[in-house]
Design a protein around this motif. Structure first.
Motif: not given
Ligand SMILES: Nc1nc2c(ncn2[C@@H]2O[C@H](COP(=O)(O)OP(=O)(O)OP(=O)(O)O)[C@@H](O)[C@H]2O)c(=O)[nH]1
Length: 456
Positions: A178-181, A187-190, A213-223, A242-246
């Motif tokens: 959750t804090t990762f998100m 970062s997205c807003s900046i 962190a890289i895994e969570w960004m590239t693999d939604p299942d991992a998240l 996570a889907l929105v930020l893909e």
């Protein structure tokens, strides 16, 4: 510091205009230092990373210039070539302006920004001797990235030099999904705010690897797996985010570094070079397009102003000529009337044979009393050079002499009156002149108009 009141935004706005006007740097031109803007949450390791990067670059024989924009920092572990604290004392700002820490940081930044053109001048002079400019910013991230002064400073630099934004993330604050998100959304807003080429530096990799962190960004299942034990509504929210930020993740450059021990520096500089290519290929064209659009808007505004000025001038000339020619000038005409309303004779526009035509097209000559009236109009250049419409055929013969030179209006009127079997007008031009003749003349004209309308 002697000022006692909070500085208004005027100076900042003037600087914003200066930023707007700043020239767009040509890619691949003369030597330009590269700018690294360090942003990130408090304690994420920005200052330590500035120190590390400066040391690494110095070791590569690069000439580095550092700027500290954090007025509240007690000590910095690197030598700052320009330090906001040399200009502004944070505690004085708090006492003199009666502000809390965040307000004081904001005010100190605003004050410093009013002098940032001098910083830019200084950089300009030293540009040929600098390879990198590293800018450290306050930990209160929103104070810098969402303030006018932060925007102005960033744009001042980015409009002049190849610039990359380095968003520093404390890996220890990303272990929870959750804090990762939250960090990713920030970062997205900046990124959206600055639109600058961007690197996420996952810092403190000496404590934990950034691979998760890289895994969570590239693999939604991992998240999803990471959220397995989380049964609160936040878990599904994080999944959907996570889907929105893909797509956002796809364009991100992420590296794991340790500012403390210096790991990940090669990957960092590789990512930096790539992001500076983005500056040339994406950011600069966007900047040029924005600048061209601004120039187009300014030109359109200038043209509109010019057209209005010309219309006003023409209306003024019409009024003057009307006043000269018609001694009995219509009492219905309003003084502030800019354009001919087609009601030249003070007749009800409902019976005015010309009322159906577009008002802008008329000149008072179109309605000259000596005319024979016609439905058909043609475009013509008139004596004052404005385009206008004249009745076709010989309809204006009453207003023009045989040689084509304008006849005196009084002569025309006298001829018309004679043709209508009425007495001469008083030539004294006094409003009360030959009232009987004038009134009779107007009645005849009105009658002609009525019969014309009923004919139609
Ligand atoms: N273990 C570890 N600690 C680090 C690293 N980088 C920074 N720190 C520590 O994190 C703390 C905060 O570091 P700073 O560099 O002051 O962080 P900052 O983002 O500049 O903080 P603000 O000035 O409040 O914005 C310090 O105690 C650093 O020693 C790192 O790579 N690894």
């Amino acid at each position: 510091m002697s000022e006692q009141s909070i500085p208004d935004q005027t100076a900042v706005q003037q600087l914003a205009a200066a930023v707007e006007a700043a020239s767009v740097p040509a890619s691949g031109s003369a030597h330009k230092p590269k700018v690294l803007m360090m942003v990130g949450m408090a304690g994420s390791g920005k200052t330590t990373l500035v120190q590390r990067l400066a040391a690494e670059l110095a070791a590569q024989k690069k000439r580095v210039y550092t700027i500290n924009l954090d007025p509240a920092v007690a000590q910095i572990p690197y030598f700052a070539n320009i330090d906001i604290r040399d200009t502004i004392t944070f505690k004085d700002v708090m006492t003199q302006f009666k502000l809390g820490p965040n307000g004081a940081i904001m005010t100190a930044l605003n004050l410093f920004t009013t002098k940032f053109d001098q910083v830019m001048e200084y950089l300009e002079k030293s540009a040929s001797e600098i390879d990198y400019i590293i800018v450290d910013t306050p930990g209160q991230i929103e104070v810098f990235t969402w303030s006018a002064s932060g925007t102005i400073i960033t744009e001042f630099l980015a409009h002049s030099y190849p610039t990359s934004l380095i968003y520093t993330v404390d890996l220890m604050r990303c272990l929870n999904a959750t804090t990762f998100m939250s960090n990713m959304l920030m970062s997205c807003s900046i990124l959206y705010k600055t639109q600058l080429p961007y690197i996420i530096a996952f810092n403190k990799a000496d404590i934990t690897s950034h691979e998760f962190a890289i895994e969570w960004m590239t693999d939604p299942d991992a998240l999803s797996d990471a959220l397995e034990r989380d049964t609160t509504y936040m878990a599904s929210y994080v999944r959907s985010m996570a889907l929105v930020l893909e797509e956002f993740y796809e364009h991100l450059r992420c590296v794991g570094v340790s500012a403390l021990v210096g790991s990940g520096m090669d990957e960092f500089f590789e990512a930096l070079d790539e992001s500076l290519v983005d500056y040339d290929t994406k950011y600069l064209p966007m900047l040029e397009e924005l600048k061209a659009e601004r120039l187009r808007n300014e030109e359109a505004k200038r043209q509109a102003l010019l057209a209005k000025y010309q219309r006003d001038m023409a209306a003024e000339r019409r009024k003057q000529r009307q006043a000269e020619r018609n001694p009995w000038d219509s009492p219905h005409a309003s003084d502030d009337e800019d354009e001919d309303d087609g009601d030249t004779f003070g007749m009800d526009s409902a019976i005015d044979p010309f009322a159906e035509h577009e008002e802008d097209s008329y000149d008072e000559d179109d309605f000259d009393i000596g005319g024979q009236y016609s439905d058909q109009f043609e475009s013509s250049d008139e004596e004052d050079g404005e385009g206008g419409f004249l009745p076709t055929g010989a309809t204006m013969s009453g207003a023009m002499g045989a040689t084509g030179t304008p006849r005196r209006h009084e002569d025309t009127l006298a001829a018309d009156l004679a043709r209508l079997g009425l007495g001469p007008l008083n030539s004294s031009r006094s409003p009360g002149g030959d009232a009987a003749s004038t009134s009779a003349y107007l009645q005849v004209l009105e009658g002609m108009s009525r019969s014309k309308v009923s004919d139609e």
